[in-house]
Design an enzyme around this catalytic site. Structure first.
Site, PDB file in Angstrom:
ATOM      1  N   TYR A   8       7.776   0.405   3.923  1.00  0.00           N
ATOM      2  CA  TYR A   8       7.682  -0.773   3.070  1.00  0.00           C
ATOM      3  C   TYR A   8       6.478  -1.603   3.507  1.00  0.00           C
ATOM      4  O   TYR A   8       6.285  -1.880   4.694  1.00  0.00           O
ATOM      5  CB  TYR A   8       8.961  -1.593   3.158  1.00  0.00           C
ATOM      6  CG  TYR A   8       8.976  -2.827   2.302  1.00  0.00           C
ATOM      7  CD1 TYR A   8       8.576  -2.781   0.967  1.00  0.00           C
ATOM      8  CD2 TYR A   8       9.391  -4.054   2.817  1.00  0.00           C
ATOM      9  CE1 TYR A   8       8.598  -3.914   0.174  1.00  0.00           C
ATOM     10  CE2 TYR A   8       9.426  -5.192   2.020  1.00  0.00           C
ATOM     11  CZ  TYR A   8       9.018  -5.117   0.700  1.00  0.00           C
ATOM     12  OH  TYR A   8       9.034  -6.238  -0.084  1.00  0.00           O
ATOM     13  N   VAL A   9       5.654  -2.022   2.554  1.00  0.00           N
ATOM     14  CA  VAL A   9       4.366  -2.633   2.870  1.00  0.00           C
ATOM     15  C   VAL A   9       4.500  -3.885   3.732  1.00  0.00           C
ATOM     16  O   VAL A   9       3.682  -4.116   4.640  1.00  0.00           O
ATOM     17  CB  VAL A   9       3.574  -2.939   1.577  1.00  0.00           C
ATOM     18  CG1 VAL A   9       4.283  -3.997   0.732  1.00  0.00           C
ATOM     19  CG2 VAL A   9       2.146  -3.326   1.896  1.00  0.00           C
ATOM     20  N   PHE A  29      -4.187  -2.908  -1.757  1.00  0.00           N
ATOM     21  CA  PHE A  29      -2.765  -3.237  -1.699  1.00  0.00           C
ATOM     22  C   PHE A  29      -2.338  -3.703  -0.307  1.00  0.00           C
ATOM     23  O   PHE A  29      -1.823  -4.816  -0.127  1.00  0.00           O
ATOM     24  CB  PHE A  29      -1.976  -2.004  -2.142  1.00  0.00           C
ATOM     25  CG  PHE A  29      -0.495  -2.087  -1.963  1.00  0.00           C
ATOM     26  CD1 PHE A  29       0.230  -3.129  -2.497  1.00  0.00           C
ATOM     27  CD2 PHE A  29       0.180  -1.081  -1.277  1.00  0.00           C
ATOM     28  CE1 PHE A  29       1.608  -3.196  -2.341  1.00  0.00           C
ATOM     29  CE2 PHE A  29       1.553  -1.132  -1.117  1.00  0.00           C
ATOM     30  CZ  PHE A  29       2.265  -2.191  -1.641  1.00  0.00           C
ATOM     31  N   VAL A  30      -2.561  -2.869   0.704  1.00  0.00           N
ATOM     32  CA  VAL A  30      -2.140  -3.208   2.067  1.00  0.00           C
ATOM     33  C   VAL A  30      -2.961  -4.370   2.608  1.00  0.00           C
ATOM     34  O   VAL A  30      -2.425  -5.301   3.229  1.00  0.00           O
ATOM     35  CB  VAL A  30      -2.248  -1.981   2.984  1.00  0.00           C
ATOM     36  CG1 VAL A  30      -1.926  -2.359   4.437  1.00  0.00           C
ATOM     37  CG2 VAL A  30      -1.317  -0.872   2.525  1.00  0.00           C
ATOM     38  N   TYR A  53      -7.777  15.076   2.425  1.00  0.00           N
ATOM     39  CA  TYR A  53      -7.449  13.733   2.906  1.00  0.00           C
ATOM     40  C   TYR A  53      -6.954  13.795   4.345  1.00  0.00           C
ATOM     41  O   TYR A  53      -7.457  13.075   5.225  1.00  0.00           O
ATOM     42  CB  TYR A  53      -6.395  13.106   1.998  1.00  0.00           C
ATOM     43  CG  TYR A  53      -5.847  11.804   2.525  1.00  0.00           C
ATOM     44  CD1 TYR A  53      -6.648  10.684   2.651  1.00  0.00           C
ATOM     45  CD2 TYR A  53      -4.500  11.689   2.901  1.00  0.00           C
ATOM     46  CE1 TYR A  53      -6.145   9.480   3.130  1.00  0.00           C
ATOM     47  CE2 TYR A  53      -3.987  10.503   3.379  1.00  0.00           C
ATOM     48  CZ  TYR A  53      -4.813   9.401   3.497  1.00  0.00           C
ATOM     49  OH  TYR A  53      -4.307   8.216   3.983  1.00  0.00           O
ATOM     50  N   GLN A  76     -14.372  -6.705  -4.938  1.00  0.00           N
ATOM     51  CA  GLN A  76     -14.016  -8.108  -4.746  1.00  0.00           C
ATOM     52  C   GLN A  76     -12.497  -8.239  -4.630  1.00  0.00           C
ATOM     53  O   GLN A  76     -11.746  -7.502  -5.270  1.00  0.00           O
ATOM     54  CB  GLN A  76     -14.515  -8.953  -5.927  1.00  0.00           C
ATOM     55  CG  GLN A  76     -14.241 -10.441  -5.813  1.00  0.00           C
ATOM     56  CD  GLN A  76     -14.842 -11.063  -4.568  1.00  0.00           C
ATOM     57  OE1 GLN A  76     -14.197 -11.140  -3.512  1.00  0.00           O
ATOM     58  NE2 GLN A  76     -16.090 -11.505  -4.681  1.00  0.00           N
TER      59      GLN A  76
END
Length: 321
Positions: free
Chosen positions: A198-199, A11-12, A132, A35
């Site tokens: 926010y990305v 995503f990022v 984590y 991929q």
């Protein structure tokens, strides 16, 4: 400038590559075990656990951005957190040293602070509560030791809060989806503050630090202000989607008890479920962090928090502005 993004198929990483490709004089290499649907032509399939492959592909690289991580709440066995997040860091640094790459940007996490901490800044005590967070902290320790060997190296550690945005299917998406669909029920009172990122702002900050590239070791919390409470998020979503949202509240004790029940169900069924005791605790926890250092760095986030939420809701739930 040649930039190697380790873990750029996610995503990022995909958002970051989109942004960096707009810049002149930049070439990008994506190293990932998956991929990239968006950028197959610049993706090399490899793994952070394959040190020899990293050594080979870091040749001629100027900057490494390390995004690859095990980050889900339900990774099994838990040793994977340490193999990927800590050993992976060790392999990346060894490959950088072999190729004399001096600049790295690492996305760690505010999970290193633990839960319900009073607005910690970068110098606050660290006390991760899960594997984590513990593995991310150990990865940071690897970076600290690497920097001590050569003070001319440029190391930026970003500790982001929960990241949301268009295309993400994480906890914020699940929350907004429940609110937008009318299936939402509040656990607890809902006045716990939730720092979020926010990305599009996160990747803009990474690009900013790549351009800075100063020698030294710097740690930044990343938070898009203002911090919203869970009730605020519900109200903003209600306003954006243009319809009322159910306001039923479930007591915390009942929610956590249900979470333990789902833990048992997941254990016996060997399935990964969307509800767990850890996710209930995180939902109800105060996750508020100080971002004064990031704001003082000169970086200007391109979007306000409310804009980020609106963009995600409009994209994901087909809502007209």
């Amino acid at each position: 400038m040649k930039i190697a993004i380790v873990g750029g198929s996610g995503f990022v990483g995909t958002k970051l590559i989109h942004l960096l490709k707009e810049q002149a004089g930049v070439s990008i290499l994506n190293l990932d075990k998956r991929q990239s649907n968006a950028f197959p032509n610049i993706t090399i399939l490899t793994d952070v656990l394959d040190k020899d492959s990293l050594v080979k592909h870091f040749k001629g690289v100027d900057v490494v951005v390390l995004l690859a991580a095990e980050h889900r709440d339900d990774v099994s066995p838990t040793s994977l957190y340490y193999e990927v997040n800590v050993k992976g860091m060790s392999n990346v640094l060894a490959a950088m040293e072999t190729n004399q790459v001096k600049q790295i940007i690492f996305t760690s996490s505010v999970a290193v602070y633990g839960l319900n901490k009073p607005n910690p800044n970068e110098s606050a005590p660290v006390a991760p509560f899960n594997h984590y967070g513990k593995s991310k902290l150990l990865a940071e320790r690897e970076l600290e030791q690497w920097f001590k060997q050569d003070a001319d190296r440029s190391i930026y550690v970003i500790r982001p809060t929960v990241i949301f945005g268009e295309g993400n299917r994480g906890n914020v998406y699940n929350l907004l989806n429940q609110i937008a669909s009318g299936r939402f029920m509040m656990i607890g009172k809902g006045n716990n503050a939730k720092s979020m990122s926010y990305v599009e702002n996160i990747v803009a900050f990474i690009a900013y630090l790549i351009a800075e590239g100063k020698p030294g070791y710097e740690v930044f919390n990343y938070v898009d202000k203002p911090d919203l409470t869970t009730n605020d998020i519900v109200q903003h979503t209600s306003r954006i989607i243009g319809r009322p949202v159910p306001t039923m509240h479930i007591p915390y004790w009942f929610g956590i008890l249900a979470g333990y029940g789902f833990d048992m169900l997941a254990f016996f069924s060997r399935r990964k479920l969307n509800i767990s005791s850890v996710r209930v605790k995180k939902f109800c926890a105060v996750t508020q962090y100080d971002s004064s250092k990031m704001l003082a760095s000169g970086f200007q986030p391109p979007y306000r928090m409310e804009e980020g939420l609106q963009r995600m809701l409009e994209k994901e739930f087909l809502i007209k502005s």
